[in-house]
Scaffold this active site. Structure first.
Site, PDB file in Angstrom:
ATOM      1  CG  HIS A  95     -16.071  15.790  -8.066  1.00 59.04           C
ATOM      2  ND1 HIS A  95     -17.146  16.462  -8.596  1.00 59.04           N
ATOM      3  CD2 HIS A  95     -16.577  14.751  -7.383  1.00 59.04           C
ATOM      4  CE1 HIS A  95     -18.265  15.846  -8.219  1.00 59.04           C
ATOM      5  NE2 HIS A  95     -17.946  14.811  -7.492  1.00 59.04           N
ATOM      6  CG  ASP A 138     -14.261  15.585 -15.446  1.00 57.14           C
ATOM      7  OD1 ASP A 138     -14.689  16.148 -14.422  1.00 57.14           O
ATOM      8  OD2 ASP A 138     -14.997  14.950 -16.226  1.00 57.14           O
ATOM      9  CB  SER A 194     -34.076   3.328 -25.592  1.00 56.53           C
ATOM     10  OG  SER A 194     -33.367   2.654 -24.548  1.00 56.53           O
ATOM     11  CB  ALA A 236     -24.748   2.485 -11.738  1.00 59.40           C
ATOM     12  CB  SER A 241     -20.187   6.725 -17.943  1.00 58.82           C
ATOM     13  OG  SER A 241     -20.183   7.976 -18.547  1.00 58.82           O
ATOM     14  CB  SER A 242     -25.860   4.523 -18.776  1.00 55.53           C
ATOM     15  OG  SER A 242     -26.602   5.562 -18.163  1.00 55.53           O
ATOM     16  CG  ASP A 302     -18.337  10.388 -17.672  1.00 55.80           C
ATOM     17  OD1 ASP A 302     -17.350  10.226 -16.939  1.00 55.80           O
ATOM     18  OD2 ASP A 302     -19.447  10.788 -17.257  1.00 55.80           O
TER      19      ASP A 302
HETATM   20  P1  ADP Z   1     -24.860   7.614 -15.723  1.00 58.50           P
HETATM   21  O1  ADP Z   1     -24.232   8.222 -16.925  1.00 58.50           O
HETATM   22  O2  ADP Z   1     -23.986   7.653 -14.521  1.00 58.50           O
HETATM   23  O3  ADP Z   1     -25.395   6.244 -15.949  1.00 58.50           O
HETATM   24  P2  ADP Z   1     -26.629   9.831 -16.100  1.00 58.50           P
HETATM   25  O4  ADP Z   1     -27.670  10.420 -15.236  1.00 58.50           O
HETATM   26  O5  ADP Z   1     -25.487  10.673 -16.531  1.00 58.50           O
HETATM   27  O6  ADP Z   1     -26.115   8.523 -15.344  1.00 58.50           O
HETATM   28  O7  ADP Z   1     -27.287   9.271 -17.419  1.00 58.50           O
HETATM   29  C1  ADP Z   1     -28.411   8.451 -17.357  1.00 58.50           C
HETATM   30  C2  ADP Z   1     -29.415   8.918 -18.395  1.00 58.50           C
HETATM   31  O8  ADP Z   1     -28.887   8.675 -19.716  1.00 58.50           O
HETATM   32  C3  ADP Z   1     -30.715   8.151 -18.360  1.00 58.50           C
HETATM   33  O9  ADP Z   1     -31.613   8.716 -17.429  1.00 58.50           O
HETATM   34  C4  ADP Z   1     -31.216   8.302 -19.805  1.00 58.50           C
HETATM   35  O10 ADP Z   1     -31.785   9.565 -19.995  1.00 58.50           O
HETATM   36  C5  ADP Z   1     -29.919   8.254 -20.585  1.00 58.50           C
HETATM   37  N1  ADP Z   1     -29.604   6.882 -21.026  1.00 58.50           N
HETATM   38  C6  ADP Z   1     -28.531   6.156 -20.691  1.00 58.50           C
HETATM   39  N2  ADP Z   1     -28.567   4.920 -21.264  1.00 58.50           N
HETATM   40  C7  ADP Z   1     -29.710   4.871 -21.990  1.00 58.50           C
HETATM   41  C8  ADP Z   1     -30.333   3.862 -22.798  1.00 58.50           C
HETATM   42  N3  ADP Z   1     -29.798   2.656 -22.971  1.00 58.50           N
HETATM   43  N4  ADP Z   1     -31.521   4.185 -23.394  1.00 58.50           N
HETATM   44  C9  ADP Z   1     -32.091   5.399 -23.220  1.00 58.50           C
HETATM   45  N5  ADP Z   1     -31.540   6.370 -22.453  1.00 58.50           N
HETATM   46  C10 ADP Z   1     -30.373   6.133 -21.845  1.00 58.50           C
HETATM   47 MG    MG Z   2     -23.571  10.218 -17.090  1.00 60.07          MG
END
Ligand code: ADP
Ligand code: MG
Length: 407
Positions: A55, A57, A88, A145, A148-149, A199
């Site tokens: 917190h 950035d 995806s 999680a 930072s997906s 991120d």
């Molecule tokens: P975090 O970044 O901590 O994992 P976020 O809530 O910021 O969590 O981002 C998650 C969202 O990003 C998912 O709900 C989806 O909308 C998108 N996302 C992430 N990875 C993928 C993927 N491999 N395919 C499709 N959507 C994705």
């Molecule tokens: Mg995120």
């Protein structure tokens, strides 16, 4: 409990990272199956874990992320029109998402595709028009999680589009900083999710084997070797699997509190608070006072950890992580029972220190653990979650991977 009264061992779930060639082959094959042709290429970008500096950035502060070996893979083929077709593996139920880029604007895209076409939109806004494309995504970065997906997804597309559109920003760090800005705009303005910038910076500008100190006041970065194993240590990431309830509204509220406090204090951002006690004396509101105290002490903790690592005093980082957790839990109030259980159990089981990472209210924690105690700490945390009737957590050992790139 087993018959002799000993706590029964809870199974430990490890989140394996795919080897780069495996991830690339997977997404290439999925592209062929989906679109019946070869992609122009495969690109990937890492998730990240933040060692310290939470917190900060959006307060012009410092943070210390490192890229994970867990990456999001994209197979992409440029089109001659401005149509985008996306699929995806993580959103398989949605099938193929289709839209013309001309129809992408803030408020027009729902769901995960916003993170993708948002990058194309933001590049176009920055005078880098991109063509339509077909793309398939697959990933071993766990969703939601705190690893930072979302930035991994944006960053993989940023380098892919940079190449197929011949923009050429990915070739140097200044260009990558511009790509990170496009990803931040994509997330804020098209996907509609608030995010600071750590991120995207981590995913696009990190270096393998190194942690990154990002100074969000001026966007500058410092890289330094981060080889915990050489010190007999490991950074254990614990995904609590707790859903991020309340996270969006609470994030916005914390951010608003910080911005209002900065205005009251007459500084551009809380980074510019020189004398914490003097600043606290100027604030009437208890929530604002505690928020300012978290941000200012957290920035100091990033500086301290950087000094300790530079001096090779790596064990001493543990208590700083634990102090950061206390600050996030008590002052900033963004922890939750699962995160506290993970942190407390890891420390009881011998971790040198631990803290929650990411925005809070769920997601992951990190623990600094002696290499030979990693299995024991993971078992202890799994057993504590089982005993508390919580969803089983999952684990990975963080080693710093390289930035978004063509595979
Ligand atoms: P975090 O970044 O901590 O994992 P976020 O809530 O910021 O969590 O981002 C998650 C969202 O990003 C998912 O709900 C989806 O909308 C998108 N996302 C992430 N990875 C993928 C993927 N491999 N395919 C499709 N959507 C994705
Ligand atoms: Mg995120």
């Amino acid at each position: 409990m087993s018959a002799n009264g000993a706590a029964s061992a809870a199974p430990v779930t490890w989140l394996e990272a795919w080897a780069r060639p495996e991830g690339g082959a997977r997404v290439r094959e999925a592209f062929r199956a989906r679109f019946g042709t070869e992609p122009d290429g495969v690109w990937s970008a890492p998730g990240r874990v933040n060692v310290i500096g939470e917190h900060t950035d959006y307060n012009g502060g410092l943070c210390m992320p490192m890229a994970l070996p867990h990456r999001t893979y994209v197979a992409l083929r440029r089109r001659e029109d401005d149509t985008v077709r996306l699929a995806s593996a993580q959103e398989a139920a949605g099938g193929v998402w289709t839209r013309r880029l001309a129809d992408v604007a803030p408020g027009t895209v729902e769901g995960w595709a916003g993170y993708v076409v948002g990058v194309a939109w933001a590049l176009a806004q920055a005078a880098h028009p991109v063509p339509g494309f077909d793309a398939v995504v697959d990933s071993c970065v766990p969703y939601g999680a705190g690893l930072s997906s979302s930035a991994a997804l944006e960053s993989a597309f940023a380098v892919a589009l940079d190449e197929v559109a011949g923009i050429g920003l990915a070739g140097d760090d200044a260009g990558r900083a511009a790509l990170a800005q496009a990803c931040i705009r994509a997330e804020n303005e098209i996907a509609g999710a608030m995010t600071g910038g750590m991120d995207q910076t981590a995913s696009l500008r990190c270096r393998a084997g190194h942690a990154l100190v990002l100074d969000t006041r001026d966007g500058s970065t410092r890289h330094f070797p981060f080889d915990l194993a050489a010190h007999g240590l490991a950074l254990l990431v614990i995904d609590t699997r707790a859903p991020h309830q309340l996270a969006d509204g609470q994030y916005a509220a914390r951010r608003a509190t910080c911005e209002a406090a900065a205005r009251t204090l007459g500084v551009a951002t809380l980074r510019d608070v020189g004398d914490l006690e003097a600043a606290l004396a100027l604030l009437d509101d208890e929530v604002a006072r505690r928020g300012v105290r978290h941000v200012v002490t957290e920035i100091a903790r990033v500086e301290l950890v950087e000094q300790l690592l530079a001096a090779g005093d790596v064990d001493a980082v543990g208590p700083v992580l634990t102090a950061a957790h206390a600050s996030l839990r008590d002052d900033y109030e963004v922890s939750c029972p699962e995160l506290d259980l993970a942190v407390d159990t890891a420390i009881l089981a011998g971790a040198l220190g631990a803290r929650m990472v990411g925005g809070g209210f769920g997601g992951s924690a990190v623990a600094l653990v002696r290499t030979d105690a990693v299995g024991h700490v993971a078992e202890a945390v799994s057993a504590a979650f089982a005993a508390a009737g919580r969803t089983a957590p999952a684990f990975l050992v963080a080693t710093p991977d390289g930035p978004a790139a063509r595979d």
